[in-house]
Enzyme design. Structure first.
Site: not given
Ligand code: PA5
Length: 366
Positions: A252, A268, A361
């Site tokens: 990310e 393993h 999303k």
């Molecule tokens: O880092 C991120 O933005 C994502 O991994 C979110 O955490 C994930 O999509 C879930 O969304 P939320 O944290 O709003 O539940």
């Protein structure tokens, strides 16, 4: 949207890790500052959660299920790993729409979603309520907060001074620690958080943007990774959970493929995959700590020697001896958060935006 692609955010301006001012201005969302504040976040998040009224009783609780996705789920992995041996009630992390079949009125379900609108977590929450579980929600608002209000289930509000789920790990992880403490499953919960916060403040001072590469482990690791694909190894427990956080933060923040796996399991299977020459272009970071199983050292050494012909590059990162396993887990996390952010900035990538994730999303919302 169909047929279109989403480009990862790139400033196209490669930044020198030796230039704090340039790092600061390229880091447009202030990721480095957010990471440095992880210790303070843990303390604040703990106090907010611990003072939430009407948390359910722990009396008769036979299992705890921590439900949450991505940046809202990893706190559960870390806390479960940190206290796996201290909490005698089974704690399960659940990442999906459903809940394990054992869930009933003696199960405590914590549904965590930073936005409160993640469809998997909302579905799991609904299932928990329908099944008669004792449920707590953790979010900045959204559907989970609204459902909690309508259903009369306790809700822990997450401060919205941070706008990215993965940068709110301190708030989200501390909420889980506070819940385990409040329902009587974890002793001295605040002391663990305090130990972690102190360790994190000390670490942040050593690996922040102002420290030069020569004395800054996070910058040195980022420079060593360079353009290679990171592969993070952690031994079963806190380092395994931290390795997963490193991987997802590389994804990310730096917008790069990255992989994580656990010792001893990788001995393993995975080692057979690193055949002659196949490791060129990959950088293995092994996360080590004082509390690991004594055989891990021998395994890392032997694995490394056996894979010498693969072309893999190896490096170790070691957490200091900490007063709490929570401190060990979060110290490894903080280091990785800094490393992935430095890798991003050094490659000219803006760490904060996640355009592909957001587009997915949007598409699923229709
Ligand atoms: O880092 C991120 O933005 C994502 O991994 C979110 O955490 C994930 O999509 C879930 O969304 P939320 O944290 O709003 O539940």
């Amino acid at each position: 949207m169909a047929g279109t692609s989403v480009r990862a955010a790139s400033s196209n301006r490669v930044v020198s890790l030796e230039d704090p001012a340039a790092l600061g201005s390229a880091d447009r969302g202030g990721m480095l500052e957010l990471i440095a504040g992880l210790g303070g976040q843990l303390l604040r998040g703990f106090d907010i959660a611990a003072s939430t009224p009407a948390l359910p009783s722990g009396e008769g609780v036979r299992a705890v299920v921590l439900s949450g996705m991505g940046g809202s789920g990893i706190g559960g992995d870390l806390v479960r790993a940190a206290f796996g041996s201290a909490v005698t009630t089974p704690v399960v992390v659940s990442k999906g729409y459903d809940l394990p079949g054992f869930c009933d009125h003696d199960t405590l379900v914590v549904a965590t979603s930073f936005s409160g609108n993640t469809e998997e977590t909302v579905a799991a929450y609904r299932r928990a309520v329908a099944t008669g579980c004792r449920v707590i929600t953790v979010s900045t608002g959204g559907e989970l907060a609204a459902l909690s209000e309508a259903d009369g289930t306790p809700h822990i509000p997450v401060p919205s001074d941070v706008t990215l789920p993965r940068a709110a790990l301190g708030y989200l992880g501390a909420a889980v620690v506070a819940i385990l403490g409040a329902v009587g499953l974890l002793a001295e919960a605040r002391s663990h958080v305090e130990a972690a916060a102190h360790a994190l403040d000390r670490l942040a001072a050593r690996v922040g943007a102002g420290e030069p590469v020569g004395s800054n482990e996070a910058k040195a690791v980022a420079a060593w990774i360079g353009d290679r694909v990171p592969v993070v190894w952690g031994s079963l427990g806190v380092a395994e959970a931290a390795a997963m956080r490193w991987k997802t933060q590389f994804n990310e923040n730096a917008k790069t493929p990255a992989f994580a796996s656990a010792l001893p399991e990788l001995d393993h299977n995975e080692i057979e995959g690193w055949s002659e020459g196949s490791g060129e272009g990959f950088a293995v970071i092994a996360l080590r700590h004082e509390g690991e199983h004594p055989r891990v050292a021998a395994r890392v050494e032997a694995t490394r020697e056996l894979l010498a012909g693969s072309g893999l590059s190896f490096r170790e990162v070691r957490a200091g001896e900490e007063a709490s396993p929570l401190a060990t887990a979060f110290s490894l996390v903080m280091l990785g958060d800094f490393v992935s952010t430095y890798v991003a900035l050094a490659r000219g990538v803006d760490p904060s935006p996640i355009p592909v994730l957001s587009a997915l999303k949007d598409r699923l919302r229709g």
